[in-house]
Design a protein around this motif. Structure first.
Motif, PDB file in Angstrom:
ATOM      1  N   UNK A   1       0.867  -1.173   0.000  1.00 31.44           N
ATOM      2  CA  UNK A   1       0.000   0.000   0.000  1.00 31.44           C
ATOM      3  C   UNK A   1       0.905   1.224   0.000  1.00 31.44           C
ATOM      4  N   UNK A   2       0.340   2.369  -0.281  1.00 28.99           N
ATOM      5  CA  UNK A   2       1.122   3.608  -0.293  1.00 28.99           C
ATOM      6  C   UNK A   2       0.970   4.315   1.045  1.00 28.99           C
TER       7      UNK A   2
ATOM      8  N   UNK B   1       9.311  11.976   2.764  1.00 25.86           N
ATOM      9  CA  UNK B   1       9.848  12.051   1.400  1.00 25.86           C
ATOM     10  C   UNK B   1       8.803  11.745   0.336  1.00 25.86           C
ATOM     11  N   UNK B   2       7.539  11.733   0.732  1.00 29.28           N
ATOM     12  CA  UNK B   2       6.475  11.419  -0.206  1.00 29.28           C
ATOM     13  C   UNK B   2       5.926  10.030   0.030  1.00 29.28           C
ATOM     14  N   UNK B   3       5.006   9.606  -0.828  1.00 28.77           N
ATOM     15  CA  UNK B   3       4.366   8.300  -0.662  1.00 28.77           C
ATOM     16  C   UNK B   3       5.338   7.180  -1.022  1.00 28.77           C
ATOM     17  N   UNK B   4       5.361   6.154  -0.191  1.00 29.79           N
ATOM     18  CA  UNK B   4       6.234   5.012  -0.433  1.00 29.79           C
ATOM     19  C   UNK B   4       5.465   3.718  -0.194  1.00 29.79           C
TER      20      UNK B   4
ATOM     21  N   UNK C   1      -5.309  -0.501   5.010  1.00 31.19           N
ATOM     22  CA  UNK C   1      -5.807  -0.204   3.659  1.00 31.19           C
ATOM     23  C   UNK C   1      -5.009   0.893   2.971  1.00 31.19           C
ATOM     24  N   UNK C   2      -4.171   1.602   3.742  1.00 33.09           N
ATOM     25  CA  UNK C   2      -3.455   2.737   3.183  1.00 33.09           C
ATOM     26  C   UNK C   2      -4.194   4.034   3.396  1.00 33.09           C
ATOM     27  N   UNK C   3      -5.409   3.944   3.912  1.00 31.40           N
ATOM     28  CA  UNK C   3      -6.224   5.129   4.186  1.00 31.40           C
ATOM     29  C   UNK C   3      -6.243   5.375   5.688  1.00 31.40           C
TER      30      UNK C   3
ATOM     31  N   UNK D   1       8.537   9.884  11.687  1.00 29.80           N
ATOM     32  CA  UNK D   1       8.742   8.450  11.513  1.00 29.80           C
ATOM     33  C   UNK D   1      10.109   8.177  10.893  1.00 29.80           C
ATOM     34  N   UNK D   2      10.782   7.159  11.366  1.00 35.03           N
ATOM     35  CA  UNK D   2      12.130   6.843  10.891  1.00 35.03           C
ATOM     36  C   UNK D   2      12.138   6.153   9.533  1.00 35.03           C
ATOM     37  N   UNK D   3      10.954   5.865   8.970  1.00 32.54           N
ATOM     38  CA  UNK D   3      10.900   5.246   7.651  1.00 32.54           C
ATOM     39  C   UNK D   3      10.119   3.952   7.666  1.00 32.54           C
ATOM     40  N   UNK D   4      10.078   3.301   6.531  1.00 31.17           N
ATOM     41  CA  UNK D   4       9.302   2.075   6.391  1.00 31.17           C
ATOM     42  C   UNK D   4      10.186   0.863   6.666  1.00 31.17           C
ATOM     43  N   UNK D   5       9.843   0.118   7.680  1.00 27.32           N
ATOM     44  CA  UNK D   5      10.592  -1.090   8.028  1.00 27.32           C
ATOM     45  C   UNK D   5      10.379  -2.144   6.951  1.00 27.32           C
ATOM     46  N   UNK D   6      11.376  -2.980   6.691  1.00 23.65           N
ATOM     47  CA  UNK D   6      11.225  -4.030   5.671  1.00 23.65           C
ATOM     48  C   UNK D   6      10.198  -5.075   6.081  1.00 23.65           C
TER      49      UNK D   6
END
Length: 264
Positions: free
Chosen positions: A186-187, A192-195, A213-215, A246-251
């Motif tokens: 999901x986005x 830094x924008x949507x990831x 859901x991303x929402x 947030x520190x970013x998206x965890x794998x």
């Protein structure tokens, strides 16, 4: 014109009446239940039921996340076995599937180290989180031989033990890990924008799978342990908020956290 009784019999795919050849069923009478005649029989505790009333009561217990089938009569705390409920409620295959799946979900919600044995549907607690081999004392006593099942695929155990990865049954795998590995992305909006972010995460505290859901907000609350965490970085909400961003998206997660309930 099709009568209510015929419609109900067609829906269940079997007769609503108890077998008159079954000597173990104690018949009481025929009553009018929800528009048509229905037989009443006596449960092991002495109270009488109809198939429909018993089914509705037991579904009510399942919805309340109860672990046992308890008599609903005032002052009676008798516990019915699942086998007795199946027989006296004349459960259809679809209803049995619903009950067994719900019982398993309820057991997991109450105790992450307990599941229902596929042989007798009795709750069994696993001795070690590092061993998928689970011995059922109830089935072993009934059959006169050691009966064990796989904690992961819930089938009778095949192969050597102990093992922590899988048994020798075909297609034995950790479905939760497969979901984490293969779920779509999901986005998620970041600095830094949507990831892209996995749409399913395992709760960092108890391991329950949660879908986004991303929402809406990144912060979610686990319905099982009530842990609040960030769906992106998997840190607790407090820890993520304290960092200001947030520190970013965890794998993608490659293991399921084990809930040590004694800490809560």
């Amino acid at each position: 014109r099709t009568s209510p009784m015929q419609l109900e019999r067609k829906r269940r795919g079997a007769s609503l009446f108890y077998s008159i050849l079954d000597d173990l069923i104690k018949f009481v009478s025929i009553v009018l239940c929800e528009g048509f005649a229905s037989p009443r029989a006596r449960m092991s505790c002495g109270h009488v039921v109809t198939p429909m009333s018993l089914t509705k009561w037991c579904k009510h217990l399942m919805e309340k996340v109860r672990g046992q089938f308890v008599c609903g009569q005032s002052g009676c705390d008798a516990v019915w076995t699942y086998e007795e409920v199946c027989k006296m409620a004349l459960l259809t295959p679809e209803e049995r599937k619903y009950f067994e799946e719900t019982m398993a979900q309820n057991a997991a919600a109450r105790n992450p180290n307990s599941k229902f044995c596929p042989g007798c549907m009795s709750p069994v607690t696993r001795g070690s989180s590092l061993n998928l081999y689970v011995h059922c004392k109830v089935c072993s006593a009934k059959t006169g031989r050691t009966f064990a099942f796989c904690w992961q695929c819930l089938r009778e155990w095949k192969g050597k033990q102990p093992r922590s990865d899988r048994c020798e049954n075909d297609d034995c795998h950790n479905s939760a890990l497969k979901t984490l590995r293969e779920c779509p992305e999901i986005q998620i909006q970041t600095e830094d924008g949507a990831k892209g972010c996995p749409s399913v995460r395992a709760c960092p505290t108890c391991g329950s799978l949660i879908q986004h859901t991303g929402i809406g907000c990144e912060n979610v609350s686990c319905p099982r342990c009530h842990m609040e965490f960030c769906f992106s970085c998997l840190k607790s909400t407090n820890e993520c908020d304290a960092a200001m961003f947030c520190s970013g998206i965890a794998p993608r997660q490659k293991s399921i956290p084990v809930w040590h309930t004694e800490s809560y």
